[in-house]
Write a protein that holds these residues in place. Structure first.
Motif: not given
Length: 333
Positions: A233, A236-237, A250, A269, A271-273, A286-287
């Motif tokens: 986990e 992943r971050n 963030t 990444h 988490s990216q948007s 991204g986070h």
């Protein structure tokens, strides 16, 4: 049951029982006399890396065992691409990599000579790295091999590691869990469970700075208590390998129209948007576990990126940018 079939079953039994089996136990499982197993083991010793421990158990030496693997042409190409990426990004020799590639090339030779040739070229490139660092490489290879044994056999180790920041050697007692490449640092890091801290935690160590390793005895019961899922986990971050026990931070970045196409075409990444802007630029979000690790990537975009948050990273980037500009004062642009 034929002898060849029995050989296959003995091999599988030893793979399923890494701590080994007594010959009488193998005989019972296969329904044959112990003398038959004794003869089989004598013959198999010339075919498999068999060992006998102090209690008389027969076991496979995993470090010398050759695995049988069937791969399609497309799977071989995927492995070759992975090796090419490692070779281009890491720029240093990694133990046993070229030998593995040559075996892949040999396996592929009759199906696709062209692919086999490209795989051999990559093996040659890796060997070229070794030739210029033979003395240093020999010590590094021993470190990597010992770490591989520790990871495979679930052994704790005592590591002597040189700290660049403190300029001293430090010792850590930990369970090696995995080796992770760090593309931007062009290095391989060991992630291990530090069992001498209270509470224990995952420690990340640059493998090239490891001076020595002392292998402990296998301790699978203690290894089973390590929260491996937590490590997955945390990774992943991470931007690459830097993890944190805290919640991900963030990160918001504004990219200019000049680079927006290049930014959006890559998944940087998980988490990216992306938020498109009216002027053709974009906001990247991204986070990230530790934003400091991604900072070299941010700086690489030069004046085409603005850090919006977190505020401390925005301030650091502003100060670094001003310091860089001061180097060119009085220079015609």
């Amino acid at each position: 049951m034929s002898r060849s079939e029995r050989f296959i079953q003995i091999e599988q039994l030893l793979l399923d029982h890494p701590d080994g089996l007594h010959q009488i136990e193998m005989a019972r499982r296969l329904g044959v006399h112990k003398s038959t197993i004794c003869r089989d083991v004598a013959i198999l010793t010339s075919m498999l890396p068999l060992m006998e421990d102090s209690s008389g158990r027969i076991l496979l030496n995993k470090s010398g065992y050759l695995h049988t693997l069937r791969l399609t042409m497309h799977e071989l190409e995927a492995l070759h691409l992975s090796a090419r990426l490692f070779c281009k990004v890491m720029k240093f020799p990694f133990p046993h990599a070229s030998a593995a590639l040559r075996k892949l090339a040999e396996a592929q030779g009759k199906v696709s000579p062209a692919l086999a040739s490209r795989i051999r070229d990559t093996a040659e490139e890796l060997d070229w790295f070794v030739s210029g660092n033979s003395k240093k490489y020999s010590a590094y290879r021993k470190i990597i091999e010992d770490l591989g044994i520790a990871i495979s056999e679930k052994r704790p180790v005592v590591i002597s590691h040189f700290s660049r920041g403190k300029q001293i050697f430090q010792q850590f007692r930990l369970f090696p869990v995995t080796l992770e490449p760090h593309p931007e640092g062009k290095a391989v890091h060991l992630i291990g469970w530090d069992i001498d801290t209270d509470p224990p935690f995952f420690r990340t160590i640059k493998s090239e700075r490891i001076e020595s390793i002392i292998l402990g005895s296998p301790a699978p019961e203690l290894f089973a208590t390590i929260p491996i899922d937590l490590l997955h986990e945390q990774l992943r971050n991470a931007w690459n390998i830097w993890t944190s026990d805290s919640e991900p931070v963030t990160v918001r970045l504004r990219f200019s129209t000049d680079v927006s196409d290049r930014v959006v075409e890559t998944q940087w990444h998980a988490s990216q948007s992306i938020e498109p802007l009216p002027d053709g630029g974009l906001i990247w979000i991204g986070h990230i576990a530790e934003p400091k690790e991604m900072y070299p990537w941010i700086r690489g975009w030069g004046p085409d990126v603005e850090v919006l948050e977190p505020e401390w990273l925005r301030e650091q980037h502003r100060e670094d940018f001003l310091r860089g500009v001061s180097l060119y004062k009085g220079t015609d642009v």
